[in-house]
Write a protein that holds these residues in place. Structure first.
Motif: not given
Length: 167
Positions: A24-33, A135-144
């Motif tokens: 799965a994929y999670l945009d951590i920046q979006k969750v935080m905002n 497995l959960v990949f995190i994305g956001g502003m500075y992810s890989g």
């Protein structure tokens, strides 16, 4: 025959392993905002910023008033010395308030981010265990992560679950 059996066994194990992984994929920046908790932390920080801005404006106003008084030709030498000293004290106070604001706001942001990330990890772990995600990949502003299919994006679901868990 042994080679064929070995090859079939290897392919079965390898293909079963690679296709059996749930990611799965999670945009951590979006969750935080966008999460309620993230918005609450942002609001607390905004309130603290307003508080310090008010203090700074007040001190700057006092300094400006003293500067006007110092320009007056009727002010005695003794009065000018007192006003100059008062101005220096206010300028030191202003500097102290600005430094205090920077330190406190940095601390607040770091603590809020740490708490929020811990909370997100808890919710993601529970969600992943319930939905058999390996497995959960995190994305956001500075992810890989450069791209993630919307099919594996669990961001909105995590935001929703964070709100539900608080109620």
């Amino acid at each position: 025959m042994k080679r064929l059996l070995f090859l079939l066994t290897f392919l079965t194990i390898f293909s079963g392993y690679s296709y059996g992984q749930n990611i799965a994929y999670l945009d951590i920046q979006k969750v935080m905002n966008m999460s309620e908790e993230g918005l609450k932390y942002k609001e607390e920080i905004k309130e603290k910023i307003k508080y310090y801005e008010e203090k700074v404006r007040e001190l700057e106003s006092k300094i400006a008033e003293i500067e006007k008084q110092l320009e007056s030709p009727v002010l005695s030498e003794e009065g000018r010395k007192k006003k100059s000293e008062e101005k220096r004290k206010l300028e030191r106070e202003l500097s102290r308030v600005e430094q205090e604001a920077n330190e406190e706001l940095s601390k607040m942001k770091a603590e809020a981010e740490m708490k929020l990330v811990q909370r997100i990890m808890e919710v993601v772990k529970a969600y992943s265990e319930k939905n058999n995600i390996d497995l959960v990949f995190i994305g956001g502003m500075y992810s890989g992560v450069l791209y993630a299919s919307p099919e594996i994006d669990i961001t909105d679901e995590i935001i929703k679950r964070m709100s539900e868990d608080k109620k």
